[in-house]
Each structure stands twice: as C-alpha cells, then as structure tokens.
Design an enzyme around this catalytic site. Structure first.
Site, PDB file in Angstrom:
ATOM      1  N   GLU A   1       9.228  -4.384  11.332  1.00 41.25           N
ATOM      2  CA  GLU A   1       8.031  -3.793  11.474  1.00 41.25           C
ATOM      3  C   GLU A   1       6.824  -4.302  11.581  1.00 41.25           C
ATOM      4  OE1 GLU A   1       7.508  -3.440   7.466  1.00 41.25           O
ATOM      5  OE2 GLU A   1       9.615  -3.013   8.543  1.00 41.25           O
TER       6      GLU A   1
ATOM      7  N   ILE B   1       0.808  -1.030  -0.003  1.00 46.15           N
ATOM      8  CA  ILE B   1      -0.150   0.193   0.154  1.00 46.15           C
ATOM      9  C   ILE B   1       1.116   0.949   0.025  1.00 46.15           C
ATOM     10  CG2 ILE B   1      -1.802  -1.451   0.806  1.00 46.15           C
ATOM     11  CD1 ILE B   1      -1.421  -0.103   3.710  1.00 46.15           C
TER      12      ILE B   1
ATOM     13  N   HIS C   1       7.916 -11.745   4.618  1.00 45.35           N
ATOM     14  CA  HIS C   1       7.481 -11.145   3.296  1.00 45.35           C
ATOM     15  C   HIS C   1       8.683 -11.020   2.429  1.00 45.35           C
ATOM     16  CE1 HIS C   1       8.118  -7.767   6.162  1.00 45.35           C
ATOM     17  NE2 HIS C   1       7.718  -7.391   5.154  1.00 45.35           N
TER      18      HIS C   1
END
Length: 132
Positions: free
Chosen positions: A87, A29, A92
């Site tokens: 974070e 995003i 990922h």
C-alpha cells in the site's frame, strides 16, 4: 514525495523511535502489539531489493539496533521482522515484539492506542536506542 518520506522529513507527525541520516524508525499507527515499529530508508525506494548491497546491509544493521531497543523496552521472546506491504510505495521493515509466532499475523485485529500510549511507547524505545 511519498507518505513515508514526508514522515521522515517531519512534514507529517509520527512517533519517532530512532533515526540517523539514512534511516528512520517510527511506530506503526495500526500496531499488532505494543512496540510494533516501522523502519524505512530516508531515500525513496519502493522495493527493498532495489537497494544496493551496502545500503541494504546498513538498513538491516540499523533495524537490528532498533530491534534490540524494542526488546529492551518491551521484553519478549524475539522481535520478528517482516518485509511486506504494497500500500505504500516505500521500502519498509516491520519490527514486532513476539511472545509467539501468532503475534506476526498481520490479519490479527490491530490495537487501538491513545496518543499518550503511543508517546510513551516511542519514548521507551527511543531511550533504549540511545543506549546502544
């Protein structure tokens, strides 16, 4: 359940690009460039190198298919891969279409895209992924 697990489970909306029973890919995003995609295992694991050999191999193969789809949807020199990010405690991979290595600089300003742009980008990648 962490935020990425909630995204993969459909509890939090995302711009899905690809998925199977083990892995999920969705648009970042805060993208560096159009097509910047995150690939995650559905299983919660914080550190990519805590994955067993078979799982990490399958993860990379899935990410490769997503990268091929990204390159077809957004012609580029290469699709860069980065494993970073402290974070979110969920392994990922960032896949970033690159025209130059500067496109992989995570301190670059992030794009501000509209919801419609995100939808169009995800649809293009998803359509290419389905062809693979």
């Amino acid at each position: 359940m962490d935020i990425f697990s909630k995204i993969a489970a459909g509890e939090i909306p995302s711009y899905k690009c690809a998925a199977d029973d083990r892995f999920y890919a969705f648009l970042d995003i805060n993208p560096l460039v159009k097509g910047h995609t995150l690939v995650i295992p559905r299983r919660e694991v914080d550190y990519i190198f805590d994955m067993d050999d078979d799982e990490i191999a399958a993860f990379q193969v899935f990410a490769k298919k997503v990268a091929v789809a990204i390159k077809r949807a957004f012609p580029c020199v290469k699709v860069g891969e980065a494993v970073l990010g402290l974070e979110v405690p969920h392994a990922h991979i960032h896949l970033v279409p690159m025209q130059s290595e500067k496109d992989m600089n995570f301190s670059n300003p992030k794009l501000k895209l509209t919801e419609e742009e995100f939808r169009e980008i995800a649809a293009k990648i998803s359509a290419e992924f389905e062809k693979i």
